[in-house]
Design a protein around this motif. Sequence first.
Motif, short mmCIF file in Angstrom:
data_model
loop_
_atom_site.label_atom_id
_atom_site.label_comp_id
_atom_site.label_asym_id
_atom_site.label_seq_id
_atom_site.Cartn_x
_atom_site.Cartn_y
_atom_site.Cartn_z
N GLN A 126 -45.03 40.07 38.88
CA GLN A 126 -43.89 39.63 39.71
C GLN A 126 -42.66 40.50 39.48
N ILE A 127 -42.37 40.78 38.22
CA ILE A 127 -41.16 41.54 37.89
C ILE A 127 -41.30 43.01 38.30
N THR A 128 -42.45 43.60 38.06
CA THR A 128 -42.64 45.01 38.44
C THR A 128 -42.62 45.17 39.97
N LYS A 129 -43.10 44.19 40.67
CA LYS A 129 -43.06 44.25 42.14
C LYS A 129 -41.62 44.16 42.64
N ARG A 174 -32.68 35.67 38.40
CA ARG A 174 -31.25 35.41 38.58
C ARG A 174 -30.45 36.02 37.45
N LYS A 175 -30.98 35.91 36.24
CA LYS A 175 -30.28 36.47 35.08
C LYS A 175 -30.28 38.00 35.14
N ILE A 176 -31.43 38.59 35.46
CA ILE A 176 -31.52 40.06 35.55
C ILE A 176 -30.58 40.59 36.63
N ILE A 211 -34.94 49.43 33.88
CA ILE A 211 -35.36 48.24 33.15
C ILE A 211 -36.65 48.57 32.41
N PHE A 212 -36.64 48.36 31.08
CA PHE A 212 -37.89 48.44 30.33
C PHE A 212 -38.36 47.01 30.12
N PHE A 213 -39.53 46.68 30.66
CA PHE A 213 -40.02 45.30 30.64
C PHE A 213 -41.24 45.19 29.73
N SER A 214 -41.13 44.30 28.74
CA SER A 214 -42.21 44.08 27.77
C SER A 214 -42.65 42.62 27.85
N THR A 215 -43.93 42.41 28.09
CA THR A 215 -44.47 41.05 28.12
C THR A 215 -45.98 41.09 27.96
N GLU A 216 -46.53 40.00 27.44
CA GLU A 216 -47.99 39.83 27.38
C GLU A 216 -48.49 39.03 28.57
N TYR A 251 -38.71 44.82 40.95
CA TYR A 251 -37.80 45.89 40.50
C TYR A 251 -38.51 47.23 40.42
N LYS A 252 -39.41 47.49 41.34
CA LYS A 252 -40.30 48.65 41.25
C LYS A 252 -39.56 49.98 41.14
N ASN A 253 -38.37 50.10 41.69
CA ASN A 253 -37.63 51.37 41.63
C ASN A 253 -36.93 51.58 40.29
#
Length: 333
Positions: free
Chosen positions: A227-230, A201-203, A215-220, A232-234
């Motif tokens: 979930q996020i890469t699926k 919702r925030k994104i 979007i550059f997404f960093s997480t461990e 916002y895959k484009n």
Amino acid sequence: MSKLSSIKKIFFDHIAVPIIKNKINLNKDPIYDFITYGDKNPDKIFYVIRRSPGAGLFSNLVYVLNHLDIADKHNFIPIIDMENYPTIYNERKSINGTKNSWLYYFEPFSKYSLSDVYKSKNIILSKNTFYEVFSHKIYEKNLLRFSNKIIIKKNIKSKVEKFIERTQIDKHKTLGIHYRGTSYKDAANHPFPLTYSQLIRKIDSVIKKDRFNKIFFSTEDKVMFDQITKRYKNKIVFYNSFRSEKDDAFKKYCRPNHRFKLGEEILIESLILSKCTAFMFIETNVSVFVRFLNVKNQIFIPLSNGTNSSNPFIARWLWYIKNLLPSKLGGFN
């Protein structure tokens, strides 16, 4: 194993430990700070900064910067010893010619080597503790003045430059996001990570408002990463770093130089985050370091989801309970 030991293991098994032993036993060190190892450099006073086992890479960095402040005030020569006093990042074998884990990632502060120091007359050993007066925020003025001393290794900066060149994130309006999941869900007295529904919702809101196209997404956290890469895959780009479903990064040794790579990867990701147009985060040592790198030129989007209980037994379950409850009954908003 006793029942008490078994219970402690359940609740406190998240603590990472080094994979090599101290070369200088901390318990046998003198209780005073001033020590002599030889007759060399009688006109110099060396301040040996040590932290073992230490914590995350940027927690260790904050610790070092605070001790640099002490050395600077008294005109001591600072020396980082994370070889004889190993951290959780130390490998058994040398990395790029050194066993000092500080030098895996950063350049030395002076021309003096540890072998020079431990033959010298005037040495002060730092206490192996984070003093109450120390600052946790390295972007504050008293620590920011030492930013020119934190020189990242060229090979690490080269990896960042190649990633940026390949993904072209500097040519786009890029939203950088650091999501700290896994252990932060049950870490006592730490900020709660957002749930998946809260985060998207925030994104979505930020993208709609400010028209970010990457979007550059960093997480461990592998679950959140998937979930996020699926979704916002484009738009999504990411660095290929270690991720897991549990808080087990320091419990496994699943690839060559795994401990070193854990530090290198989060350092690279943080450098990439600092190059994004905007940076979305909850308060962690990673977000503190990104702000340390880029205090003026970046849009900061801080997130807050409350803070976990200071009681470790309650903290272990509270995020999961709040995730199930409606907001009216104490769940997350």
